[in-house]
Design an enzyme around this catalytic site. Structure first.
Site, PDB file in Angstrom:
ATOM      1  N   GLY A  14       0.788  -1.227   0.000  1.00  0.00           N
ATOM      2  CA  GLY A  14       0.000   0.000   0.000  1.00  0.00           C
ATOM      3  C   GLY A  14       0.817   1.271   0.000  1.00  0.00           C
ATOM      4  O   GLY A  14       0.353   2.313   0.485  1.00  0.00           O
ATOM      5  N   GLY A  15       2.024   1.232  -0.557  1.00  0.00           N
ATOM      6  CA  GLY A  15       2.861   2.435  -0.617  1.00  0.00           C
ATOM      7  C   GLY A  15       2.189   3.578  -1.365  1.00  0.00           C
ATOM      8  O   GLY A  15       2.264   4.742  -0.946  1.00  0.00           O
ATOM      9  N   ILE A  58      -5.354  -9.771 -11.517  1.00  0.00           N
ATOM     10  CA  ILE A  58      -5.702  -8.605 -12.328  1.00  0.00           C
ATOM     11  C   ILE A  58      -6.167  -9.005 -13.726  1.00  0.00           C
ATOM     12  O   ILE A  58      -6.913  -8.267 -14.380  1.00  0.00           O
ATOM     13  CB  ILE A  58      -4.502  -7.636 -12.376  1.00  0.00           C
ATOM     14  CG1 ILE A  58      -4.327  -6.999 -10.988  1.00  0.00           C
ATOM     15  CG2 ILE A  58      -4.667  -6.552 -13.431  1.00  0.00           C
ATOM     16  CD1 ILE A  58      -3.060  -6.220 -10.812  1.00  0.00           C
ATOM     17  N   SER A  77       2.476  -0.819  -9.568  1.00  0.00           N
ATOM     18  CA  SER A  77       3.873  -1.254  -9.575  1.00  0.00           C
ATOM     19  C   SER A  77       3.911  -2.702 -10.051  1.00  0.00           C
ATOM     20  O   SER A  77       3.962  -3.629  -9.239  1.00  0.00           O
ATOM     21  CB  SER A  77       4.472  -1.127  -8.168  1.00  0.00           C
ATOM     22  OG  SER A  77       5.815  -1.569  -8.156  1.00  0.00           O
ATOM     23  N   CYS A  80       8.510  -6.811 -11.420  1.00  0.00           N
ATOM     24  CA  CYS A  80       9.766  -6.332 -12.011  1.00  0.00           C
ATOM     25  C   CYS A  80      10.660  -7.464 -12.501  1.00  0.00           C
ATOM     26  O   CYS A  80      11.655  -7.210 -13.186  1.00  0.00           O
ATOM     27  CB  CYS A  80      10.518  -5.487 -10.990  1.00  0.00           C
ATOM     28  SG  CYS A  80      11.084  -6.415  -9.540  1.00  0.00           S
ATOM     29  N   SER A 363       8.387  -3.464  -2.540  1.00  0.00           N
ATOM     30  CA  SER A 363       7.564  -2.277  -2.343  1.00  0.00           C
ATOM     31  C   SER A 363       8.152  -1.042  -3.019  1.00  0.00           C
ATOM     32  O   SER A 363       9.289  -1.033  -3.492  1.00  0.00           O
ATOM     33  CB  SER A 363       7.392  -2.015  -0.844  1.00  0.00           C
ATOM     34  OG  SER A 363       6.521  -0.937  -0.626  1.00  0.00           O
TER      35      SER A 363
END
Length: 379
Positions: A14-15, A58, A77, A80, A363
């Site tokens: 939740g950043g 998603i 985000s 990666c 995060s």
């Protein structure tokens, strides 16, 4: 004032949600979040409630649902691993790109989405995935601006270079002087804690950058109460460390000291930097994060001179030389602070330190994305 309603995808801890909540003078809120990691969802719920986040893939998000969510911004985000230096760099051929690509394909059919903020690892900027993303965004009417930024650029002693994209539909970024813009490697406006203006000028005499009053107000607001908000402009590591820590509990194991002593990234309380903490911290050595030297009465040079002298002939003597330094891992709370999470951030009681490190390693840095959210809506 325009109301901005955010859908937070790949939400993690939740950043982005914290960054949105930090925008005290803007009408913006996170109304829905998606995250697939169960431990991340539990942590998110502890901090933001049970109604906001959904534990779902998603890929199940449809155009109709995206419109029905009644949001006009997406912050995300995406994974990666397809682009990181430690991965195989499969790029668009990595299945972990599928969810990100799915969201991008929804955008041309969802005119309600007016704002985007995307974070990813350094290396994404040279990927085929980025090319595909920009093509979709520009054909959908978005103006874009890209950054490569690290918390160290803002006075936070942690290196975490990341790619960021800001996008707005039908609204150019007034600070952009180039068309098309290159990837920017510094934040556009002054972020000094105390602004010092040139006489009859809007240029900060300290950093020589233009002052944006909204962003300057945000920085001042959050530097005034470090412990209750996120830490900024405190360049020494000691500001982020716990005063009382069980050194034995977080001590680097003897087998790691003996075998990998020469590749440990050692930091002291007075250092002004630390390496990026990854999800492999404490069970991987090279490139996973820094460790802390706690004994201030023994110099690192003295200890390593003895370590390298005895390493091949007397392992116990070599080990004892490094034991004297009292080298420990950063605690999860300390890593959390370096990621600029507020001190009142809550973890579920059943989560192990290993799980916390893993979640933190994936995060965003809260301070950096807080300023980027402000730039997105105020520039």
């Amino acid at each position: 004032m325009e109301t901005i309603k955010v859908l937070e995808l790949f939400a993690g801890l939740g950043g982005f949600h914290i960054a949105v909540n930090n925008q005290k003078d803007a009408n913006i809120q996170v109304v829905k979040s998606f995250e697939i990691n169960v431990n991340a969802v539990k942590t998110y719920q502890e901090n933001f409630g049970y109604d906001v986040i959904s534990n779902r893939n998603i890929l199940s998000l449809s155009t109709e649902e995206l419109i029905r969510q009644n949001v006009n911004a997406i912050f995300m985000s995406p994974p990666c691993q397809p682009f990181t230096r430690l991965g195989k760099k499969l790029d668009v051929n990595d299945d972990r790109c599928n969810a990100f690509h799915h969201v991008l394909k929804l955008l041309p059919r969802t005119p309600n989405i007016q704002y985007l903020l995307i974070e990813n690892v350094y290396g994404f900027e040279s990927s085929k995935m980025r090319e595909n993303m920009l093509e979709i965004l520009q054909s959908s009417g978005f103006y874009t601006i890209e950054f490569l930024l690290s918390p160290t650029d803002f006075g936070v002693p942690n290196s975490r270079l990341r790619y960021y994209l800001l996008a707005r539909k039908n609204k150019k970024f007034t600070f952009c002087k180039h068309d098309p813009p290159s990837i920017l490697k510094e934040f556009t406006y002054c972020t000094c804690g105390g602004i010092s203006l040139h006489e009859q000028s809007s240029i900060c005499s300290n950093c020589q950058r233009e002052v944006n009053t909204k962003i300057s107000s945000l920085v001042q607001q959050n530097t005034g109460n470090m412990k209750q908000s996120f830490l900024v402009n405190t360049s020494k590591l000691h500001s982020y460390l716990d005063e009382k820590t069980d050194i034995e509990q977080y001590a680097v194991p003897d087998k790691i000291l003996l075998r990998y002593g020469n590749i440990l990234d050692l930091r002291t309380f007075q250092d002004s930097s630390s390496c990026c903490f990854t999800k492999g911290y404490t069970h991987l050595v090279e490139g996973s994060g820094s460790v802390l030297v706690c004994n201030r009465s023994v110099t690192i040079e003295e200890a390593y001179k003895a370590y390298n002298e005895f390493k091949e002939t007397n392992s116990e003597a070599a080990l004892n030389s490094l034991r004297k330094l009292k080298i420990r891992y950063f605690t999860p709370k300390e890593v959390e602070r370096l990621m600029c999470f507020p001190d009142n951030y809550i973890w579920p009681k059943d989560l192990s330190d290993k799980t916390k490190y893993k979640l933190l390693g994936n995060s965003v840095n809260v301070h950096v994305v807080t300023l980027l959210v402000a730039l997105l809506i105020h520039s």
